[in-house]
Design a protein around this motif. Structure first.
Motif, PDB file in Angstrom:
ATOM      1  N   LEU A 272       0.813  -1.210   0.000  1.00  0.00           N
ATOM      2  CA  LEU A 272       0.000   0.000   0.000  1.00  0.00           C
ATOM      3  C   LEU A 272       0.849   1.264   0.000  1.00  0.00           C
ATOM      4  CD1 LEU A 272      -2.781  -1.085   2.500  1.00  0.00           C
ATOM      5  CD2 LEU A 272      -3.129  -0.496   0.091  1.00  0.00           C
ATOM      6  N   ASN A 273       2.070   1.150   0.498  1.00  0.00           N
ATOM      7  CA  ASN A 273       2.972   2.297   0.510  1.00  0.00           C
ATOM      8  C   ASN A 273       3.930   2.310  -0.674  1.00  0.00           C
ATOM      9  OD1 ASN A 273       2.467   3.960   2.994  1.00  0.00           O
ATOM     10  ND2 ASN A 273       2.677   1.964   3.959  1.00  0.00           N
ATOM     11  N   GLY A 274       3.695   1.424  -1.647  1.00  0.00           N
ATOM     12  CA  GLY A 274       4.461   1.465  -2.883  1.00  0.00           C
ATOM     13  C   GLY A 274       5.761   0.705  -2.891  1.00  0.00           C
ATOM     14  N   PHE A 275       6.031  -0.129  -1.863  1.00  0.00           N
ATOM     15  CA  PHE A 275       7.274  -0.886  -1.797  1.00  0.00           C
ATOM     16  C   PHE A 275       7.102  -2.258  -2.441  1.00  0.00           C
ATOM     17  CE2 PHE A 275       7.493   1.926   1.930  1.00  0.00           C
ATOM     18  CZ  PHE A 275       8.722   2.535   1.710  1.00  0.00           C
ATOM     19  N   LYS A 276       8.172  -2.748  -3.060  1.00  0.00           N
ATOM     20  CA  LYS A 276       8.184  -4.107  -3.563  1.00  0.00           C
ATOM     21  C   LYS A 276       8.669  -5.058  -2.476  1.00  0.00           C
ATOM     22  CE  LYS A 276       9.274  -4.951  -7.784  1.00  0.00           C
ATOM     23  NZ  LYS A 276       9.991  -5.103  -9.081  1.00  0.00           N
ATOM     24  N   GLN A 277       8.442  -6.349  -2.693  1.00  0.00           N
ATOM     25  CA  GLN A 277       8.825  -7.371  -1.737  1.00  0.00           C
ATOM     26  C   GLN A 277      10.318  -7.272  -1.401  1.00  0.00           C
ATOM     27  OE1 GLN A 277       7.913 -11.274  -3.184  1.00  0.00           O
ATOM     28  NE2 GLN A 277       7.932 -12.206  -1.157  1.00  0.00           N
ATOM     29  N   ASP A 278      10.645  -7.214  -0.113  1.00  0.00           N
ATOM     30  CA  ASP A 278      12.030  -7.139   0.377  1.00  0.00           C
ATOM     31  C   ASP A 278      12.736  -5.845  -0.036  1.00  0.00           C
ATOM     32  OD1 ASP A 278      11.757  -9.711   1.479  1.00  0.00           O
ATOM     33  OD2 ASP A 278      12.311 -10.629  -0.426  1.00  0.00           O
ATOM     34  N   GLU A 279      12.006  -4.850  -0.478  1.00  0.00           N
ATOM     35  CA  GLU A 279      12.596  -3.586  -0.893  1.00  0.00           C
ATOM     36  C   GLU A 279      12.551  -2.587   0.260  1.00  0.00           C
ATOM     37  OE1 GLU A 279      12.048  -1.367  -5.045  1.00  0.00           O
ATOM     38  OE2 GLU A 279      10.320  -1.076  -3.729  1.00  0.00           O
ATOM     39  N   LEU A 280      13.695  -1.978   0.589  1.00  0.00           N
ATOM     40  CA  LEU A 280      13.753  -1.014   1.681  1.00  0.00           C
ATOM     41  C   LEU A 280      13.505   0.417   1.229  1.00  0.00           C
ATOM     42  CD1 LEU A 280      16.835  -2.247   3.757  1.00  0.00           C
ATOM     43  CD2 LEU A 280      14.407  -2.484   4.316  1.00  0.00           C
ATOM     44  N   PHE A 281      13.813   0.716  -0.040  1.00  0.00           N
ATOM     45  CA  PHE A 281      13.764   2.095  -0.510  1.00  0.00           C
ATOM     46  C   PHE A 281      13.007   2.197  -1.826  1.00  0.00           C
ATOM     47  CE2 PHE A 281      17.687   1.671   1.941  1.00  0.00           C
ATOM     48  CZ  PHE A 281      17.611   2.750   2.806  1.00  0.00           C
ATOM     49  N   VAL A 282      12.358   3.340  -2.013  1.00  0.00           N
ATOM     50  CA  VAL A 282      11.744   3.707  -3.279  1.00  0.00           C
ATOM     51  C   VAL A 282      12.257   5.089  -3.638  1.00  0.00           C
ATOM     52  CG1 VAL A 282       9.602   4.281  -4.476  1.00  0.00           C
ATOM     53  CG2 VAL A 282       9.678   2.312  -2.942  1.00  0.00           C
ATOM     54  N   GLY A 283      12.609   5.287  -4.893  1.00  0.00           N
ATOM     55  CA  GLY A 283      13.081   6.593  -5.343  1.00  0.00           C
ATOM     56  C   GLY A 283      12.215   7.135  -6.459  1.00  0.00           C
ATOM     57  N   GLY A 284      12.244   8.437  -6.666  1.00  0.00           N
ATOM     58  CA  GLY A 284      11.469   9.050  -7.736  1.00  0.00           C
ATOM     59  C   GLY A 284      11.710  10.541  -7.807  1.00  0.00           C
ATOM     60  N   ARG A 285      10.662  11.267  -8.145  1.00  0.00           N
ATOM     61  CA  ARG A 285      10.744  12.721  -8.252  1.00  0.00           C
ATOM     62  C   ARG A 285       9.459  13.325  -7.727  1.00  0.00           C
ATOM     63  NH1 ARG A 285       7.990  13.616 -13.241  1.00  0.00           N
ATOM     64  NH2 ARG A 285       7.919  11.723 -14.519  1.00  0.00           N
ATOM     65  N   THR A 286       9.517  14.590  -7.366  1.00  0.00           N
ATOM     66  CA  THR A 286       8.378  15.230  -6.709  1.00  0.00           C
ATOM     67  C   THR A 286       7.356  15.796  -7.681  1.00  0.00           C
ATOM     68  OG1 THR A 286       9.594  17.324  -6.603  1.00  0.00           O
ATOM     69  CG2 THR A 286       9.779  15.841  -4.705  1.00  0.00           C
ATOM     70  N   ALA A 287       7.746  16.077  -8.927  1.00  0.00           N
ATOM     71  CA  ALA A 287       6.837  16.768  -9.853  1.00  0.00           C
ATOM     72  C   ALA A 287       7.282  16.485 -11.279  1.00  0.00           C
ATOM     73  CB  ALA A 287       6.844  18.271  -9.552  1.00  0.00           C
ATOM     74  N   ASN A 288       6.883  17.356 -12.213  1.00  0.00           N
ATOM     75  CA  ASN A 288       7.292  17.219 -13.597  1.00  0.00           C
ATOM     76  C   ASN A 288       8.808  17.395 -13.731  1.00  0.00           C
ATOM     77  OD1 ASN A 288       4.618  16.890 -14.414  1.00  0.00           O
ATOM     78  ND2 ASN A 288       4.322  19.100 -14.618  1.00  0.00           N
ATOM     79  N   PHE A 289       9.370  16.881 -14.822  1.00  0.00           N
ATOM     80  CA  PHE A 289      10.814  16.859 -14.997  1.00  0.00           C
ATOM     81  C   PHE A 289      11.460  18.229 -14.803  1.00  0.00           C
ATOM     82  CE2 PHE A 289       9.749  12.950 -17.299  1.00  0.00           C
ATOM     83  CZ  PHE A 289      10.741  12.099 -16.820  1.00  0.00           C
ATOM     84  N   ASP A 290      10.863  19.284 -15.332  1.00  0.00           N
ATOM     85  CA  ASP A 290      11.547  20.578 -15.338  1.00  0.00           C
ATOM     86  C   ASP A 290      11.557  21.261 -13.978  1.00  0.00           C
ATOM     87  OD1 ASP A 290       8.843  20.883 -15.483  1.00  0.00           O
ATOM     88  OD2 ASP A 290       8.851  22.474 -16.985  1.00  0.00           O
ATOM     89  N   VAL A 291      10.727  20.825 -13.034  1.00  0.00           N
ATOM     90  CA  VAL A 291      10.683  21.485 -11.721  1.00  0.00           C
ATOM     91  C   VAL A 291      10.820  20.494 -10.565  1.00  0.00           C
ATOM     92  CG1 VAL A 291       9.292  23.420 -12.542  1.00  0.00           C
ATOM     93  CG2 VAL A 291       8.147  21.369 -11.669  1.00  0.00           C
ATOM     94  N   SER A 292      11.163  19.257 -10.859  1.00  0.00           N
ATOM     95  CA  SER A 292      11.137  18.223  -9.823  1.00  0.00           C
ATOM     96  C   SER A 292      12.391  18.249  -8.957  1.00  0.00           C
ATOM     97  CB  SER A 292      10.993  16.846 -10.458  1.00  0.00           C
ATOM     98  OG  SER A 292      12.156  16.515 -11.195  1.00  0.00           O
TER      99      SER A 292
END
Length: 426
Positions: A272-292
């Protein structure tokens, strides 16, 4: 001038205690030669034996007006950077590998997109899965389609040895997309396909669902991601984008592993929090590419969120991949824009390292006059960091080419590898 910045940081870290603890000159970089004008790495794994496998696409010039043809591409490298094998494969038009996994017998399963018609836009008519042996022989290659427009983004092994493919599909006449999960047997035969129902997103008040209204309306884009593939059920996290809401919305459903039918079993907190099995971390970006800004989330022992960090900078930055470090921290890899808007060649490869509490330890950028991106990152047992993506700023590269580097634990090249990077700039 940005290559000079890398040289300075690399020289400074050569005397750091953590760098001295490693063997000298463990680092290397490889730019894969291409026949067309472009190539890139989309995904990377480290096998049980310690080898590095990458997958992506390589262009080949063709004589038609609506674009180029892409070959899907898979290659294996030893930890010292020696290429063990490389394979290009696919159909007449566009093919690319977007994800890969090692199976139980050491083979490499890949998935991606395959066009069957000539198109300028990147709209795939088919998706595929294929298997290579540990020594690079193509064992099977299957097209998976029944008239819908599909895009796969991940491949996962099920507990029973089956192969799970996940992504999105757009049935004929519809707008937006629906989540899709496909299960294959270990030999690549079709088992079942499911389009899981998207439940209401209720983790936070701002996650109000906007229903699909068809063409011209505020329709949704749903993508399936396998969070856990267990014998008693498959947890499918569904990521939703809508034209009427900012940011990503997350929900989860469980599927019966035998036939793909939805079950009433609740999803775990981690899924429910977006983690995969045995995964400790998730990475990404906060917004669209030009302002993230880059964003990293860490899971706690119960599957909840221990902490979440966003790292502000003047440019637009983001992460495409993260990897845990031996000391409990994390390294994220992605992009940094140079300037205040997205253009063709104003991207640099970006690395950031955090400790176990989310404190930023360092950040690095690698880039020249053209475009660089890091699409995947892995951390080896000695703490050294392998990043992969593509570069356009090295001699002999027409547009951009697949790029792999093994860095020290401080995110820098050393010795001969650093000199090679400087010598190849233009």
């Amino acid at each position: 001038m940005r290559w000079t910045r890398i040289a300075f940081l690399g020289a400074a870290v050569a005397f750091a205690p953590s760098a001295l603890a490693q063997s000298i000159d463990i680092t290397w970089q490889k730019v894969f030669p291409i026949e067309g004008d472009r190539g890139q790495i989309n995904a990377m794994i480290v096998t049980e034996s310690g080898n590095i496998v990458v997958g992506g696409a390589l262009t080949r010039p063709v004589e038609f007006a609506q674009g180029e043809a892409y070959d899907a591409w898979v290659a294996m490298y030893a930890p010292n950077g020696e290429q063990l094998w490389s394979q290009q494969f696919g159909g007449e038009f566009r093919d690319d590998v977007v994800d890969l996994v090692e199976d139980r017998d050491g083979g490499i399963i890949v998935t991606g997109s395959r066009d069957t018609v000539r198109r300028q836009s990147r709209i795939s008519e088919n998706v595929f899965a294929a298997k290579f042996s540990a020594t690079g022989e193509l064992i099977w290659d299957k097209i998976l389609n029944d008239g819908e427009r599909r895009t796969l983004s991940e491949v996962t092994l099920a507990d029973d040895g089956g192969i799970l493919l996940s992504g999105q599909t757009t049935p004929s006449g519809e707008a937006g997309s629906r989540p899709i999960v496909i299960k294959l047997t270990p030999s690549g035969e079709f088992r079942w396909v499911a389009s899981p129902p998207t439940p209401p997103v209720d983790q936070s008040p701002q996650n109000a669902i906007v229903a699909s209204t068809g063409k011209g309306g505020p329709y949704t884009f749903d993508v399936a991601r396998i969070s856990a593939a267990m014998s008693d059920g498959i947890e499918v996290t569904i990521l939703r984008n809508t034209w009427a809401a900012q940011g990503m919305q997350v929900s989860c459903v469980t599927l019966n592993s035998a036939d793909g039918s939805p079950t009433t079993t609740p999803c775990s907190a981690a899924a429910l929090n977006g983690f995969k099995q045995d995964e400790l971390f998730v990475g990404g970006r906060t917004a669209n590419f030009d302002v993230s800004d880059p964003m990293v989330t860490r899971r706690d022992t119960n599957g909840g969120v221990a902490w979440q960090r966003a790292f502000v900078s003047v440019e637009g930055d983001g992460l495409f991949g993260v990897a845990a470090t031996p000391d409990g921290g994390v390294v994220g890899a992605g992009f940094q824009l140079i300037g205040n808007r997205v253009q063709r060649h104003n991207w640099d490869g970006f690395l950031v390292r955090l400790d176990a509490n989310g404190k930023e330890l360092w950040r690095r950028t690698f880039g020249g006059k053209k475009r660089e991106e890091f699409k995947a990152v892995k951390v080896l047992a000695d703490g050294s960091i392998v990043v992969a993506g593509f570069t356009g700023s090295q001699t002999g590269v027409q547009d951009w080419a697949p790029w792999i580097m093994r860095l020290n634990s401080q995110g820098e090249l050393e010795g001969a590898a650093l000199k090679e990077l400087q010598d190849r700039q233009f």
